[in-house]
Design an enzyme around this catalytic site. Structure first.
Site, PDB file in Angstrom:
ATOM      1  N   HIS A  62       0.852  -1.200   0.000  1.00 45.91           N
ATOM      2  CA  HIS A  62       0.000   0.000   0.000  1.00 45.91           C
ATOM      3  C   HIS A  62       0.884   1.245   0.000  1.00 45.91           C
ATOM      4  CE1 HIS A  62      -2.510   3.177   1.693  1.00 45.91           C
ATOM      5  NE2 HIS A  62      -3.533   2.517   1.191  1.00 45.91           N
TER       6      HIS A  62
ATOM      7  N   ASP B 119     -11.217   1.796  -0.790  1.00 42.06           N
ATOM      8  CA  ASP B 119     -10.310   2.708  -0.095  1.00 42.06           C
ATOM      9  C   ASP B 119     -11.032   3.527   0.971  1.00 42.06           C
ATOM     10  OD1 ASP B 119      -7.837   3.642   0.573  1.00 42.06           O
ATOM     11  OD2 ASP B 119      -7.386   4.541  -1.352  1.00 42.06           O
TER      12      ASP B 119
HETATM   13  C1  1DF Z   1      -5.165   8.972   1.526  1.00 43.61           C
HETATM   14  C2  1DF Z   1      -5.402   8.088   0.489  1.00 43.61           C
HETATM   15  C3  1DF Z   1      -4.630   8.514   2.713  1.00 43.61           C
HETATM   16  C4  1DF Z   1      -5.117   6.743   0.646  1.00 43.61           C
HETATM   17  C5  1DF Z   1      -4.373   7.153   2.876  1.00 43.61           C
HETATM   18  O1  1DF Z   1      -3.818   6.649   4.015  1.00 43.61           O
HETATM   19  C6  1DF Z   1      -4.672   6.238   1.859  1.00 43.61           C
HETATM   20  C7  1DF Z   1      -5.446  10.382   1.354  1.00 43.61           C
HETATM   21  C8  1DF Z   1      -3.282   7.546   4.968  1.00 43.61           C
HETATM   22  O2  1DF Z   1      -6.421  10.715   0.646  1.00 43.61           O
HETATM   23  O3  1DF Z   1      -4.721  11.206   1.891  1.00 43.61           O
HETATM   24  O4  1DF Z   1      -4.566   4.932   2.084  1.00 43.61           O
HETATM   25  N1  1DF Z   1      -5.240   5.922  -0.485  1.00 43.61           N
HETATM   26  O5  1DF Z   1      -4.890   4.707  -0.476  1.00 43.61           O
HETATM   27  O6  1DF Z   1      -5.554   6.445  -1.585  1.00 43.61           O
HETATM   28 MN    MN Z   2      -5.510   3.202   0.703  1.00 42.31          MN
END
Ligand code: 1DF
Ligand code: MN
Length: 348
Positions: free
Chosen positions: A184, A310
Site C-alpha cells: 500500500h 479505499d
Molecule cells: C489517503 C489516500 C490517505 C489513501 C491514505 O492513508 C490512503 C489520502 C493515509 O487521501 O490522503 O490509504 N489511499 O490509499 O488512496
Molecule cells: Mn488506501
C-alpha cells in the site's frame, strides 16, 4: 440509509479498507508534535489527518477508528458485503523498531477481535514491522494461524525498500504460508519528496502512486520473484500506473541489462511485465474508472483485477454505481467484485 438498491448478482468485496486504533493515531500526533522525526512525508500526511479540524480529516479519523456500527452502516449503504481491513498508512513503519513490533502485534490482536465480532463482514491483513524482518516473519506465522488473509506493508520503511535482501525473511514467510502482500502507498521518503511537497503533490493525488509504483518495480527488478516464484503481491490504485508502463519497462529493462549500463540492474528470468501478470494482483482503489479497469483486465488479467473502495479515504457511493454499470459481461463483473478476491484472500 441512502435508499439506493444495489444488484445482488455478486458479492461486493472491498479489498483496501483502512482502519487505525485510536491509540496509534494518538501516537502519530505525539510523534508529529515532538518534532523529532525527520520525515517530511509523515509530517505532511499525519500533520494534516492527525489534527486538522476540517471536515475531511475529522471524518476520516472517526471512521478509521470504528470497526462496528458506523463502518457496517457505511458498507450497507454502499452495497459492500465484505471488507478486507488493513492498518492505515504508514502503519507501524514510521516508529522505531521496538515500538513498531509492539504496535503491529497489538493492532493485529485488535482487528482480529473485530473479525471475530463480524466474521461475515470482515477479513484482515496483518501488519508487520519491516524494521525487524525476523520478528515480522514470526508475526506473519502467528497471524496466519489466527485467520489473517494476507500482509499489509505501507511501502517504504524510513526510506528503505523491500528490494533490499535484508527484508527477504518477510517474503520467505509470506511465500511459505501462501500469504499475499498488499503493498500500500506511503508518502515519499525524504530523499524523494521535496519537488512534490513544495507544490502539494506528495499525497494520494500523485506522490503515493509514484513512490509505490517505484517500490513494486524495485521488488521486481531486484529479482525477488526469481527467488520467491510463488509469492503474490497486491497493489492498488489500478496498479500505481505500472500496467500502463509495461511496454517501455520491458524494452528499456532489456536494453539496459544487455548493454550492462548499471551494476544494480541485473538480468531476470522473465520480462518485467511477466512478473506483473504472474505475481501481482491489481485493485481499483481510488480509481473507479471503467477504461482503467478494463485496461488492467485486458493487460494484467481478468483473473488479477479486483475491486477496492479505499474506505474511509474515498467513500463515494456513485463509484459503486459506476462500476456496477461497466459495459462488461456479468460474469466478468463477478470476477472483479468477488471471485478474484475470494481466490487471493481465500474467502469463500
Ligand atoms: C489517503 C489516500 C490517505 C489513501 C491514505 O492513508 C490512503 C489520502 C493515509 O487521501 O490522503 O490509504 N489511499 O490509499 O488512496
Ligand atoms: Mn488506501
Amino acid at each position: 440509509m441512502t435508499g439506493i438498491t444495489f444488484s445482488d448478482k455478486y458479492r461486493r468485496i472491498a479489498t483496501e479498507e483502512a482502519w487505525a486504533p485510536q491509540e496509534m493515531m494518538d501516537m502519530y500526533r505525539d510523534l508529529y508534535e515532538s518534532g523529532k522525526l525527520d520525515d517530511p512525508g509523515f509530517s505532511s500526511l499525519w500533520g494534516f489527518y492527525g489534527s486538522s479540524n476540517e471536515p475531511r480529516p475529522v471524518t476520516v479519523r472517526r471512521k478509521l477508528a470504528d470497526l462496528d456500527d458506523e463502518r457496517l452502516h457505511d458498507m450497507d449503504a454502499a452495497g459492500i458485503d465484505f471488507a478486507v481491513l488493513a492498518l492505515t498508512s504508514p502503519g507501524v513503519q514510521v516508529f522505531d523498531r521496538d515500538t513498531a513490533i509492539r504496535v503491529a502485534s497489538d493492532s493485529n490482536d485488535m482487528v482480529k477481535e473485530a473479525v471475530d465480532r463480524h466474521p461475515d463482514r470482515y477479513a484482515a491483513l496483518c501488519a508487520v514491522a519491516p524494521q525487524a524482518p525476523e520478528v515480522a516473519a514470526q508475526e506473519i506465522q502467528r497471524c496466519q494461524a489466527l485467520g489473517f488473509r494476507g500482509i499489509i506493508i505501507n511501502s517504504h520503511t524510513h526510506g528503505e525498500y523491500l528490494s533490499d535482501s535484508k527484508f527477504w525473511p518477510i517474503f520467505e514467510a509470506a511465500e511459505a504460508l501462501d500469504m499475499p502482500v498488499y503493498l500500500h502507498p506511503n508518502t515519499p521518503p525524504k530523499a524523494m519528496i521535496e519537488p512534490m511537497l513544495e507544490v502539494g503533490l506528495d499525497g494520494a493525488i500523485f506522490g503515493f502512486g509514484v513512490e509505490t509504483g517505484l517500490h513494486m518495480l524495485r521488488i521486481i527488478t531486484a529479482g525477488v520473484f526469481d527467488h520467491f516464484p510463488k509469492l503474490q503481491f497486491i497493489i492498488g490504485h489500478m496498479g500505481e500506473a505500472l500496467p500502463y508502463w509495461m511496454y517501455r519497462l520491458d524494452f528499456m529493462h532489456n536494453a539496459q541489462v544487455t548493454s550492462k549500463r548499471y551494476e544494480a540492474l541485473k538480468p531476470l528470468k522473465k520480462k518485467v511485465s511477466d512478473y506483473l501478470k504472474e505475481n501481482v494482483y491489481i485493485t481499483c482503489s481510488g480509481m473507479a474508472w471503467e477504461p482503467a479497469v478494463r485496461f488492467c483486465q485486458q493487460q494484467i488479467g481478468i483473473d488479477r483485477t479486483m475491486y477496492a473502495m479505499d474506505y474511509p479515504y474515498q467513500y463515494v457511493l456513485q463509484e459503486v454505481i459506476d462500476l456496477d454499470n461497466m459495459a462488461i459481461p456479468d460474469a466478468e463483473k463477478k470476477m472483479f467484485y468477488q471471485d478474484v478476491a475470494e481466490k487471493v484472500f481465500k474467502l469463500s
